[in-house]
Each structure stands twice: as structure tokens, then as C-alpha cells.
Design a protein around this motif. Structure first.
Motif, short mmCIF file in Angstrom:
data_model
loop_
_atom_site.label_atom_id
_atom_site.label_comp_id
_atom_site.label_asym_id
_atom_site.label_seq_id
_atom_site.Cartn_x
_atom_site.Cartn_y
_atom_site.Cartn_z
N HIS A 119 0.86 -1.20 -0.03
CA HIS A 119 -0.11 -0.13 0.00
C HIS A 119 0.62 1.30 0.00
O HIS A 119 0.52 2.42 -0.30
N GLN A 120 2.16 1.30 0.29
CA GLN A 120 3.05 2.36 0.25
C GLN A 120 2.86 2.93 -1.26
O GLN A 120 3.32 4.13 -1.43
N GLY A 121 2.92 2.21 -2.19
CA GLY A 121 2.78 2.66 -3.58
C GLY A 121 4.28 2.57 -4.27
O GLY A 121 5.21 2.26 -3.71
N TRP A 122 4.05 3.63 -5.08
CA TRP A 122 5.30 3.79 -6.07
C TRP A 122 6.42 4.75 -5.19
O TRP A 122 5.90 5.76 -4.73
N LEU A 123 7.65 4.39 -5.32
CA LEU A 123 8.62 5.40 -4.73
C LEU A 123 9.31 6.01 -5.99
O LEU A 123 9.73 5.08 -7.00
N THR A 124 9.70 7.19 -5.78
CA THR A 124 10.26 7.91 -7.10
C THR A 124 11.35 8.81 -6.87
O THR A 124 12.49 9.14 -7.39
N ARG A 125 11.60 9.33 -5.37
CA ARG A 125 12.65 10.04 -5.11
C ARG A 125 13.55 9.64 -4.22
O ARG A 125 13.33 8.74 -3.58
N SER A 126 14.79 10.18 -4.37
CA SER A 126 15.74 9.68 -3.65
C SER A 126 15.80 9.67 -2.11
O SER A 126 15.09 10.87 -1.69
N GLY A 127 15.84 8.78 -1.33
CA GLY A 127 15.84 8.86 0.10
C GLY A 127 14.57 8.13 0.54
O GLY A 127 14.35 7.72 1.92
N GLN A 128 13.56 7.86 -0.39
CA GLN A 128 12.38 7.12 -0.02
C GLN A 128 12.44 5.64 0.28
O GLN A 128 13.47 5.20 -0.42
N ALA A 129 11.73 5.23 1.12
CA ALA A 129 12.00 3.79 1.57
C ALA A 129 10.66 3.02 1.60
O ALA A 129 9.42 3.73 2.07
N ALA A 130 10.59 1.63 1.34
CA ALA A 130 9.54 1.20 1.85
C ALA A 130 9.90 -0.23 2.66
O ALA A 130 10.99 -0.80 2.08
N ILE A 131 9.29 -0.62 3.39
CA ILE A 131 9.83 -1.68 4.48
C ILE A 131 8.60 -2.68 4.69
O ILE A 131 7.65 -2.38 5.07
N CYS A 132 9.11 -4.00 4.67
CA CYS A 132 8.25 -5.05 4.96
C CYS A 132 8.60 -5.60 6.07
O CYS A 132 9.52 -6.47 6.11
N LEU A 133 8.41 -5.30 7.44
CA LEU A 133 8.92 -5.56 8.53
C LEU A 133 8.83 -7.08 8.92
O LEU A 133 9.81 -7.78 9.31
#
Length: 132
Positions: free
Chosen positions: A98-112
């Protein structure tokens, strides 16, 4: 006697030239610092971690699906035209998807639960409160 001790309420008409210069200068500095320190640089690579180890680094200017084995099962990461996202994950809540698309430097998505993380990397590290 009391009316002599009270000062009139200040209004915008009563602001002096120094007050106006301070307001204008502060506004210009705030806008400049916002542009310089919180720039939105586009990312060029994605770094994928499993646990505390770097699994791989991929260029994001391509079309690719990556299947990665995590602690709970397989996760699928979708890279497409400068964007990255979790497209499938075995975790229950699917927050990473659900975090969706990441496009910018420094963005992160985590699946703990699955111990997999994505971080977008650009030419230089973006500023945040932990960089100083």
C-alpha cells in the motif's frame, strides 16, 4: 490616567520599516532553505536489503520484476520507468504494498514481517534531521 498608561494596539499600519524588512528577509531565507535542503532529487538506483544485509542494487530506469525470498515467503518488487514498489508480499497487513510507487531519492518501503526493505538512492544523500 489609565488611558495614558495603555499603549494602542499595534496594527499593520503601525509597523516600521525595520519590521517590514525583517518579515521580507525571513520569508526569502525560509523559501531559499526549503529549496536547498529539501530538494526532490530523482533516484537512479534501488537498494534492496534482506535483514541487515544488502541483497542487491538495481538501476530503476528499466522494466523488471524481482522475486525475493524473505523470512515469511516470497515478495515481488516491481521496477518500472524510474519507479519502484512492492507489488506482492506474504505479510498480513500489506503495508509495504500500500506504500505505492517510490520515485524520489531517500524514499523507502519496508516489509517488517518479511524483513525486506527498499531504499531509493540518488547522486547525493538527501538532507534529513539525522544527517548533521
Amino acid at each position: 490616567m489609565l488611558s495614558l498608561l495603555r499603549s494602542p494596539k499595534p496594527t499593520f499600519r503601525h509597523l516600521l520599516i525595520g519590521d517590514w524588512l525583517t518579515i521580507i528577509f525571513s520569508t526569502i531565507i525560509t523559501v531559499y532553505l526549503f529549496q536547498v535542503l529539501w530538494s526532490h532529487e530523482h533516484a537512479s538506483k534501488v537498494q534492496i536489503r534482506i535483514g541487515d544485509k544488502v541483497h542487491a542494487v538495481y538501476d530503476i530506469n528499466q522494466q523488471r520484476y524481482i522475486k525475493i525470498q524473505g523470512a515469511m515467503g516470497d515478495a515481488v518488487i516491481h521496477i518500472s520507468q524510474g519507479k519502484v514498489r512492492f507489488s506482492k508480499s506474504p505479510c498480513h497487513n500489506q503495508y509495504c504494498v500500500h506504500q505505492g510507487w517510490l520515485t524520489r531519492s531517500g524514499q523507502a518501503a519496508i516489509c517488517l514481517p518479511n524483513q525486506i526493505s527498499l531504499e531509493l538512492i540518488g547522486e547525493q544523500k538527501p538532507y534529513d534531521s539525522l544527517n548533521y
